[in-house]
Design an enzyme around this catalytic site. Sequence first.
Site, PDB file in Angstrom:
ATOM      1  N   TYR A  25       0.792  -1.226   0.000  1.00 18.22           N
ATOM      2  CA  TYR A  25       0.000   0.000   0.000  1.00 18.22           C
ATOM      3  C   TYR A  25       0.828   1.281   0.000  1.00 18.22           C
ATOM      4  O   TYR A  25       0.260   2.369  -0.094  1.00 18.22           O
ATOM      5  CB  TYR A  25      -0.949   0.001   1.208  1.00 18.22           C
ATOM      6  N   HIS A 102      -8.826   1.404  -5.819  1.00 20.38           N
ATOM      7  CA  HIS A 102      -8.021   0.501  -4.985  1.00 20.38           C
ATOM      8  C   HIS A 102      -6.559   0.896  -5.148  1.00 20.38           C
ATOM      9  O   HIS A 102      -6.106   1.121  -6.272  1.00 20.38           O
ATOM     10  CB  HIS A 102      -8.213  -0.954  -5.391  1.00 20.38           C
TER      11      HIS A 102
END
Length: 149
Positions: A25, A102
């Site tokens: 991430y 996302h």
Amino acid sequence: MTLPLIAVLNGPNLNMLGLRQPEVYGSATLDDVEQLCAETAEGLGLAIDFRQTNSEGELISWVQECRGRASGIVINPAGLSHTSISLMDALLSAELPVVEVHISNIHRREQFRHHSYISKIATGVLCGFGTHGYALGLTAMARILEGGL
């Protein structure tokens, strides 16, 4: 002149950005993402309402509040993408354009992440561009509202 309001909604665990799995991430925090969204929105002539929750019910309530209040929704439903028919139904009932974001490319990850209920009803989907996907999502939303997409 009132600027079009875009709800930028974030689901479970996104409050852990910068700490949780930075190899997946990245190192940006949710505060960094909010700042990026604010700057992007300002440049596009949009207003944003940026929120994050770890609660599915709260996220659904926020989506419902968007009906008649917001011009569109940019959403990172996180893990709820793969499990929440209720969130999908709420987004449908809002009757607004939806851009799903996302941070990671969900199609390069575990098999269970490849399916998103939200993708089925979203106007568009962005994945794999890191937190820059939020800026891309807001840019796409601006184009949608202008009738360009």
